[in-house]
Scaffold this active site. Sequence first.
Site, PDB file in Angstrom:
ATOM      1  N   GLY A 113      -7.293  60.005 -27.227  1.00 42.37           N
ATOM      2  CA  GLY A 113      -6.783  59.874 -25.857  1.00 42.37           C
ATOM      3  C   GLY A 113      -7.865  60.154 -24.830  1.00 42.37           C
ATOM      4  N   THR A 135      -9.585  58.215 -23.030  1.00 43.87           N
ATOM      5  CA  THR A 135      -9.540  57.396 -21.806  1.00 43.87           C
ATOM      6  C   THR A 135      -8.418  57.846 -20.861  1.00 43.87           C
ATOM      7  OG1 THR A 135      -8.166  55.806 -22.997  1.00 43.87           O
ATOM      8  CG2 THR A 135     -10.526  55.314 -22.863  1.00 43.87           C
ATOM      9  N   SER A 191       4.722  68.964 -25.470  1.00 47.30           N
ATOM     10  CA  SER A 191       5.176  68.733 -24.091  1.00 47.30           C
ATOM     11  C   SER A 191       6.433  69.527 -23.748  1.00 47.30           C
ATOM     12  CB  SER A 191       5.477  67.236 -23.936  1.00 47.30           C
ATOM     13  OG  SER A 191       6.199  67.010 -22.758  1.00 47.30           O
ATOM     14  N   GLU A 221       8.700  68.348 -22.146  1.00 50.02           N
ATOM     15  CA  GLU A 221       9.831  67.415 -22.275  1.00 50.02           C
ATOM     16  C   GLU A 221      10.689  67.773 -23.498  1.00 50.02           C
ATOM     17  OE1 GLU A 221      10.897  64.650 -20.330  1.00 50.02           O
ATOM     18  OE2 GLU A 221       9.543  65.535 -18.865  1.00 50.02           O
ATOM     19  N   TYR A 271      10.562  59.618 -26.165  1.00 48.46           N
ATOM     20  CA  TYR A 271       9.258  60.294 -26.061  1.00 48.46           C
ATOM     21  C   TYR A 271       9.387  61.754 -26.509  1.00 48.46           C
ATOM     22  CZ  TYR A 271       5.450  62.853 -23.728  1.00 48.46           C
ATOM     23  OH  TYR A 271       4.395  63.695 -23.444  1.00 48.46           O
TER      24      TYR A 271
HETATM   25  P1  NDP Z   1      -2.475  59.511 -20.659  1.00 48.40           P
HETATM   26  O1  NDP Z   1      -1.311  58.590 -20.705  1.00 48.40           O
HETATM   27  O2  NDP Z   1      -3.315  59.545 -19.427  1.00 48.40           O
HETATM   28  O3  NDP Z   1      -3.444  59.170 -21.899  1.00 48.40           O
HETATM   29  C1  NDP Z   1      -2.940  58.787 -23.149  1.00 48.40           C
HETATM   30  C2  NDP Z   1      -4.099  58.406 -24.032  1.00 48.40           C
HETATM   31  O4  NDP Z   1      -3.622  58.051 -25.337  1.00 48.40           O
HETATM   32  C3  NDP Z   1      -4.905  57.201 -23.524  1.00 48.40           C
HETATM   33  O5  NDP Z   1      -6.278  57.471 -23.703  1.00 48.40           O
HETATM   34  C4  NDP Z   1      -4.477  56.082 -24.465  1.00 48.40           C
HETATM   35  O6  NDP Z   1      -5.449  55.083 -24.657  1.00 48.40           O
HETATM   36  C5  NDP Z   1      -4.298  56.889 -25.755  1.00 48.40           C
HETATM   37  N1  NDP Z   1      -3.537  56.160 -26.778  1.00 48.40           N
HETATM   38  C6  NDP Z   1      -2.335  55.555 -26.622  1.00 48.40           C
HETATM   39  N2  NDP Z   1      -1.964  54.980 -27.774  1.00 48.40           N
HETATM   40  C7  NDP Z   1      -2.964  55.212 -28.679  1.00 48.40           C
HETATM   41  C8  NDP Z   1      -3.160  54.856 -30.029  1.00 48.40           C
HETATM   42  N3  NDP Z   1      -2.269  54.113 -30.718  1.00 48.40           N
HETATM   43  N4  NDP Z   1      -4.299  55.263 -30.659  1.00 48.40           N
HETATM   44  C9  NDP Z   1      -5.217  55.997 -29.973  1.00 48.40           C
HETATM   45  N5  NDP Z   1      -5.081  56.363 -28.695  1.00 48.40           N
HETATM   46  C10 NDP Z   1      -3.953  55.973 -28.041  1.00 48.40           C
HETATM   47  O7  NDP Z   1      -1.930  60.974 -21.009  1.00 48.40           O
HETATM   48  P2  NDP Z   1      -2.397  62.406 -20.455  1.00 48.40           P
HETATM   49  O8  NDP Z   1      -3.867  62.496 -20.475  1.00 48.40           O
HETATM   50  O9  NDP Z   1      -1.633  62.713 -19.209  1.00 48.40           O
HETATM   51  O10 NDP Z   1      -1.779  63.369 -21.570  1.00 48.40           O
HETATM   52  C11 NDP Z   1      -2.518  63.723 -22.737  1.00 48.40           C
HETATM   53  C12 NDP Z   1      -1.545  64.138 -23.828  1.00 48.40           C
HETATM   54  O11 NDP Z   1      -0.775  65.253 -23.397  1.00 48.40           O
HETATM   55  C13 NDP Z   1      -0.534  63.064 -24.227  1.00 48.40           C
HETATM   56  O12 NDP Z   1      -0.273  63.214 -25.608  1.00 48.40           O
HETATM   57  C14 NDP Z   1       0.700  63.432 -23.420  1.00 48.40           C
HETATM   58  O13 NDP Z   1       1.880  62.936 -24.033  1.00 48.40           O
HETATM   59  C15 NDP Z   1       0.613  64.951 -23.471  1.00 48.40           C
HETATM   60  N6  NDP Z   1       1.247  65.649 -22.378  1.00 48.40           N
HETATM   61  C16 NDP Z   1       0.925  65.320 -21.083  1.00 48.40           C
HETATM   62  C17 NDP Z   1       1.490  66.003 -20.036  1.00 48.40           C
HETATM   63  C18 NDP Z   1       1.128  65.690 -18.619  1.00 48.40           C
HETATM   64  O14 NDP Z   1       1.817  66.162 -17.727  1.00 48.40           O
HETATM   65  N7  NDP Z   1       0.058  64.950 -18.372  1.00 48.40           N
HETATM   66  C19 NDP Z   1       2.468  67.091 -20.271  1.00 48.40           C
HETATM   67  C20 NDP Z   1       2.638  67.421 -21.670  1.00 48.40           C
HETATM   68  C21 NDP Z   1       2.061  66.706 -22.672  1.00 48.40           C
HETATM   69  P3  NDP Z   1      -5.472  53.694 -23.809  1.00 48.40           P
HETATM   70  O15 NDP Z   1      -6.414  53.946 -22.660  1.00 48.40           O
HETATM   71  O16 NDP Z   1      -6.008  52.711 -24.798  1.00 48.40           O
HETATM   72  O17 NDP Z   1      -4.068  53.402 -23.369  1.00 48.40           O
HETATM   73  P1  GDP Z   2       7.954  63.188 -16.798  1.00 46.32           P
HETATM   74  O1  GDP Z   2       8.434  64.547 -16.429  1.00 46.32           O
HETATM   75  O2  GDP Z   2       6.992  63.195 -17.943  1.00 46.32           O
HETATM   76  O3  GDP Z   2       9.035  62.191 -16.977  1.00 46.32           O
HETATM   77  O4  GDP Z   2       7.006  62.731 -15.564  1.00 46.32           O
HETATM   78  P2  GDP Z   2       7.214  61.650 -14.388  1.00 46.32           P
HETATM   79  O5  GDP Z   2       6.144  61.950 -13.388  1.00 46.32           O
HETATM   80  O6  GDP Z   2       7.271  60.269 -14.923  1.00 46.32           O
HETATM   81  O7  GDP Z   2       8.636  61.984 -13.777  1.00 46.32           O
HETATM   82  C1  GDP Z   2       8.962  63.267 -13.245  1.00 46.32           C
HETATM   83  C2  GDP Z   2      10.354  63.233 -12.626  1.00 46.32           C
HETATM   84  O8  GDP Z   2      10.322  62.421 -11.446  1.00 46.32           O
HETATM   85  C3  GDP Z   2      11.427  62.640 -13.534  1.00 46.32           C
HETATM   86  O9  GDP Z   2      12.577  63.466 -13.468  1.00 46.32           O
HETATM   87  C4  GDP Z   2      11.732  61.282 -12.904  1.00 46.32           C
HETATM   88  O10 GDP Z   2      13.086  60.835 -13.083  1.00 46.32           O
HETATM   89  C5  GDP Z   2      11.484  61.613 -11.426  1.00 46.32           C
HETATM   90  N1  GDP Z   2      11.242  60.412 -10.611  1.00 46.32           N
HETATM   91  C6  GDP Z   2      11.906  60.062  -9.477  1.00 46.32           C
HETATM   92  N2  GDP Z   2      11.462  58.888  -9.017  1.00 46.32           N
HETATM   93  C7  GDP Z   2      10.491  58.469  -9.870  1.00 46.32           C
HETATM   94  C8  GDP Z   2       9.639  57.323  -9.902  1.00 46.32           C
HETATM   95  O11 GDP Z   2       9.699  56.436  -9.059  1.00 46.32           O
HETATM   96  N3  GDP Z   2       8.732  57.238 -10.926  1.00 46.32           N
HETATM   97  C9  GDP Z   2       8.629  58.235 -11.875  1.00 46.32           C
HETATM   98  N4  GDP Z   2       7.702  58.123 -12.842  1.00 46.32           N
HETATM   99  N5  GDP Z   2       9.432  59.325 -11.870  1.00 46.32           N
HETATM  100  C10 GDP Z   2      10.347  59.438 -10.884  1.00 46.32           C
END
Ligand code: NDP
Ligand code: GDP
Length: 326
Positions: free
Chosen positions: A9, A11, A128, A130, A152
């Site tokens: 991840g 990127t 997470s 979640e 998810y």
């Molecule tokens: P992003 O969505 O920004 O990044 C996800 C990464 O996973 C990307 O680099 C993507 O690559 C890569 N990826 C997706 N599918 C595959 C695959 N099949 N094989 C290899 N790599 C893959 O997520 P975040 O940086 O925000 O989050 C990092 C991690 O933390 C994730 O697992 C997320 O679920 C978890 N998390 C995030 C939270 C948050 O608030 N940000 C909260 C709690 C947990 P590509 O560029 O190719 O799409």
């Molecule tokens: P999540 O907590 O991982 O689902 O992170 P999100 O940033 O996608 O969403 C956070 C909260 O914002 C969730 O409860 C969504 O239902 C709420 N939300 C309200 N409006 C929007 C919207 O337009 N886009 C997204 N992504 N979330 C929204």
Amino acid sequence: MARTALVTGVTGQDGAYLSQLLLEKGYEVYGLVRRSSHSEVDDHRLRWLGIHDDVRIVDGNLTDLSSLIRVLREVKPDEIYNLGAQSFVKASWDQPIVTASVTANGVLNILEAARFEAPSARFYQASSSEMYGLIQEPMQSETTPFYPRSPYAVAKLYGHWITVNYRESFNMHASSGILFNHESPLRGLEFVTRKVTRTAAAIKLGLASKLEMGNLDAKRDWGHAKDYVRAMWLMLQQDKPDDYVVATGETHTVRHMIDVAFKRVDLNPDDYLSINPKFLRPAEVDVLLGDATKARNQLGWTPEISFEALISEMVEADLVRLRRTI
Ligand code: NDP
Ligand code: GDP
């Protein structure tokens, strides 16, 4: 000799900030990137941080066990950070099977590869908040029961428990960080904070005229990704692997977050805001609020960037990026 880390991840948002932290600490950083139809690596986040030339890119996919075995055989990492996932909750209802195969089974694949090719590597799993979903306690800690509310979250729950199981079954140094929402200027555009900060900046610059949202009453415990990747690293520096909640202990409504973002550009959100049902979810997580006492006491971790500073930094960065396009 420099320690070696493999980041899946790389990127994504956290992959970029974590790579920056590890490079600053003198690690050799390898980033796993999956092939797509275009040959270029989408390294815009690594570029934003100025580290795109310093991360060594390796090809592989979390759904392809043999690619992970090959990469681990080549890289022989001291530490593995498994951040790769289909990470967008809303998309997990549209692509539940892809979500399961990457976000759940992908964790098993990389643990299996590590068990055979790098059994003494320390392993971090990106779990997470979640997983708490329909919350069972007003503040969620490591002992709060889980109740996932999306494909998810169900997939993440599998990733969490298989990490715990590999630690207990094979004595692996495998830790799971239960991270609450964390954001930054590098957050994906589909997530609520970035959607709002970018739209606020676009309206300010005359590039947009409306903000269409889903559930404004949802509450989240939002922190800064830069603070949170420090917690990931700290977990792997402990003698014993364990599970930790990482959170700020503050929760805000989506509506309040919108107010803070629009105040930063001196606009009244009510002049632009409407509800579009397409942004509502089949099942909602109404409120999340984390108790990070264990991380504070055992890792010495505390968040340093406030909610207001986070949203302000995001709006500012979006203004900079959008001005470049005008
Ligand atoms: P992003 O969505 O920004 O990044 C996800 C990464 O996973 C990307 O680099 C993507 O690559 C890569 N990826 C997706 N599918 C595959 C695959 N099949 N094989 C290899 N790599 C893959 O997520 P975040 O940086 O925000 O989050 C990092 C991690 O933390 C994730 O697992 C997320 O679920 C978890 N998390 C995030 C939270 C948050 O608030 N940000 C909260 C709690 C947990 P590509 O560029 O190719 O799409
Ligand atoms: P999540 O907590 O991982 O689902 O992170 P999100 O940033 O996608 O969403 C956070 C909260 O914002 C969730 O409860 C969504 O239902 C709420 N939300 C309200 N409006 C929007 C919207 O337009 N886009 C997204 N992504 N979330 C929204």
